[in-house]
Design a protein around this motif. Structure first.
Motif, short mmCIF file in Angstrom:
data_model
loop_
_atom_site.label_atom_id
_atom_site.label_comp_id
_atom_site.label_asym_id
_atom_site.label_seq_id
_atom_site.Cartn_x
_atom_site.Cartn_y
_atom_site.Cartn_z
N GLY A 293 74.64 111.81 -73.90
CA GLY A 293 73.69 111.66 -72.80
C GLY A 293 73.07 110.27 -72.77
O GLY A 293 73.48 109.36 -73.49
N LEU A 294 72.05 110.13 -71.94
CA LEU A 294 71.41 108.84 -71.69
C LEU A 294 70.29 108.58 -72.69
O LEU A 294 69.43 109.42 -72.91
N MET A 295 70.32 107.37 -73.28
CA MET A 295 69.25 106.93 -74.16
C MET A 295 68.83 105.53 -73.74
O MET A 295 69.57 104.82 -73.06
N VAL A 296 67.62 105.12 -74.16
CA VAL A 296 67.09 103.82 -73.76
C VAL A 296 66.61 103.06 -75.00
O VAL A 296 65.41 103.06 -75.31
N PRO A 297 67.53 102.44 -75.73
CA PRO A 297 67.10 101.58 -76.84
C PRO A 297 66.41 100.33 -76.29
O PRO A 297 66.58 99.98 -75.11
N VAL A 298 65.64 99.67 -77.14
CA VAL A 298 64.73 98.63 -76.67
C VAL A 298 65.08 97.26 -77.23
O VAL A 298 65.23 97.10 -78.45
N LEU A 299 65.21 96.29 -76.35
CA LEU A 299 65.30 94.88 -76.71
C LEU A 299 63.88 94.35 -76.77
O LEU A 299 63.22 94.17 -75.75
N ARG A 300 63.40 94.11 -77.97
CA ARG A 300 62.00 93.71 -78.14
C ARG A 300 61.84 92.20 -78.01
O ARG A 300 62.69 91.43 -78.42
N HIS A 301 60.71 91.82 -77.44
CA HIS A 301 60.34 90.42 -77.25
C HIS A 301 61.47 89.62 -76.62
O HIS A 301 61.88 88.57 -77.11
N ALA A 302 61.93 90.13 -75.48
CA ALA A 302 62.97 89.41 -74.74
C ALA A 302 62.48 88.04 -74.30
O ALA A 302 63.28 87.11 -74.10
N GLU A 303 61.17 87.90 -74.14
CA GLU A 303 60.61 86.61 -73.69
C GLU A 303 60.82 85.50 -74.72
O GLU A 303 60.78 84.31 -74.39
N ALA A 304 61.05 85.88 -75.98
CA ALA A 304 61.18 84.88 -77.04
C ALA A 304 62.63 84.64 -77.45
O ALA A 304 62.88 83.79 -78.32
N GLY A 305 63.57 85.35 -76.87
CA GLY A 305 64.97 85.25 -77.30
C GLY A 305 65.79 84.34 -76.41
O GLY A 305 65.57 84.27 -75.19
N SER A 306 66.76 83.66 -77.02
CA SER A 306 67.73 82.88 -76.25
C SER A 306 68.75 83.82 -75.61
O SER A 306 68.75 85.03 -75.87
N LEU A 307 69.63 83.28 -74.78
CA LEU A 307 70.69 84.09 -74.19
C LEU A 307 71.49 84.80 -75.27
O LEU A 307 71.76 86.00 -75.18
N TRP A 308 71.86 84.06 -76.32
CA TRP A 308 72.73 84.64 -77.35
C TRP A 308 71.97 85.60 -78.26
O TRP A 308 72.50 86.62 -78.66
N THR A 309 70.71 85.26 -78.55
CA THR A 309 69.90 86.18 -79.35
C THR A 309 69.73 87.51 -78.63
O THR A 309 69.91 88.59 -79.23
#
Length: 419
Positions: A293-309
């Motif tokens: 089923g559907l889950m929503v894992p979280v990318l934390r602090h996207a504001e601080a990450g580069s494209l590759w990070t």
């Protein structure tokens, strides 16, 4: 010999009860210390329950789908020595509550790799009324391929049919005796699928979100020709050393930049306390479809990450969710969600807001089509963003302006990196 009783553990966060999702042992099994005996589900994640002892399973304390209180008896095991359980004197020993043997799953095991001998073995189909166990994704694949699942050998727990089993069935020649009936054959079978575990949680959350949130959706067309050219150039230059980029980290970057001007959209709403919390950090939920089923894992602090990070972290948390290894921390705390159906994205969708968030950005399919630019018909790569908002918190004008800002950043990708 003694008896060891494993009680439903306190998983933390003030949870008083959990749902029993799946057994990996049955009455009579000999199990080892640290062997996983069951999966249970909280409001946030699936948790594996291991056995602290070795011994023989005497009784199971519930059926899959049953909600059990923390501290209730989960499983009873016969062990060497005195064990940890002594029945009260002059009291009748509790009757073992065992799962029906035919419904109890086999211990967890790796799916066997098909061999030449396995490939040549004849297929022993289930009876027409014998309903095979399989995830919705496996069932859809089988339906699309015209395969009747009762002819497919399942190597998962309780004979569950996995994607690998379907691959093995498709890749090997089928005898006429083992083939499913033709597409025009009349059918009278039916199937009842219990709504338990993750599917129950998804149903509850979706129903709650639609009941409580004043949804409205906004769709915008975006010319992604330039961003696609940049993505391909970066992959050609840095793909070997830094990893390949999909479109998602560019979308995340555009959302991060646009949200600087729309803090009311990077927010959560406690409608009981009537409090809106605007977040400085951008924790992006990545809607991820797995077999269960559907889950929503979280990318934390996207504001601080580069494209590759951000690309690497998106891939990591999505894979953890698909393999049911995501932690509670990886599945909670998002402030806005990004959802994409990939190649199946269609033209328009109306995603459901992931409460208590107030916005979800949906990505539709990218297609090449003719458009008019400066009076000339040219072929461009076009894509729609279909996004939904909580109208109690986000005004329609602000939602439209936010998506327009995302559009402008993607169509002029240099602006993504101008501070």
């Amino acid at each position: 010999m003694g008896t060891h009783v494993i009680k439903m553990p306190d998983i933390g966060e003030g949870i008083a009860q959990v749902e029993l999702v799946e057994w990996f042992v049955k009455v009579g099994d000999i199990i080892n210390e640290d062997q996983v005996v069951a999966d249970v589900m909280t409001d946030k994640a699936t948790v594996e329950i291991p056995s602290p002892v070795s011994g023989k399973v005497l009784a199971l304390g519930g059926q899959p789908g049953e909600v059990m209180a923390v501290g209730s008896e989960l499983i009873r095991i016969e062990v060497e020595g005195s064990g940890n359980h002594v029945d009260a004197p002059q009291a009748k020993a509790p009757e073992p509550v065992a799962a029906a043997p035919q419904a109890a799953p086999e211990p967890r095991r790796e799916a066997p790799q098909p061999s030449a001998q396995h490939t040549a073995a004849p297929i022993a189909p289930r009876e027409a009324h014998d309903k095979p166990l399989a995830s919705p994704a496996v069932r859809k694949r089988a339906l699309d391929a015209g395969i009747e699942l009762r002819y497919v050998h399942g190597s998962g727990p309780a004979g569950r049919i996995l994607h690998e089993d379907l691959d093995a069935f498709i890749s090997k020649p089928q005898s006429s005796a083992g083939q499913a009936p033709g597409g025009y054959a009349r059918r009278s079978d039916s199937e009842q699928v219990p709504v338990i575990g993750l599917r129950r949680k998804i149903a509850q959350r979706m129903q709650d979100a639609k009941r409580r949130v004043a949804h409205f959706s906004y769709v915008e067309e975006i010319d992604v020709t330039a961003i696609e050219a940049l993505r391909q150039q970066l992959n050609s230059r840095h793909g070997e050393s830094r990893g390949k980029l999909t479109l998602l980290p560019f979308l995340v970057r555009a959302m991060v930049v646009a949200l600087r001007d729309f803090p009311q959209i990077n927010a959560t709403y406690d409608d009981e306390a009537q409090v809106i919390t605007r977040h400085g950090a951008v924790h992006v939920g990545i809607a991820t479809q797995g077999d269960n089923g559907l889950m929503v894992p979280v990318l934390r602090h996207a504001e601080a990450g580069s494209l590759w990070t951000n690309a690497s972290e998106i891939a990591r948390v999505a894979q953890a969710a698909r393999s049911n290894k995501a932690t509670r921390e990886e599945l909670t705390g998002s402030t806005i969600t990004l959802t994409s159906l990939g190649a199946l994205g269609g033209i328009v969708s109306t995603p459901v807001v992931n409460t208590p968030e107030v916005a979800i950005v949906g990505v539709n399919r990218m297609v090449e089509r003719p458009v008019v630019i400066d009076g000339q018909i040219v072929v461009r790569k076009m894509m729609n963003l279909s996004s939904s908002f909580d109208h109690r918190v986000v005004d329609g004008m602000d939602a439209a302006l936010f998506i327009q800002a995302v559009r402008g950043l993607l169509e002029q990708p240099a602006c993504l990196f101008v501070e």
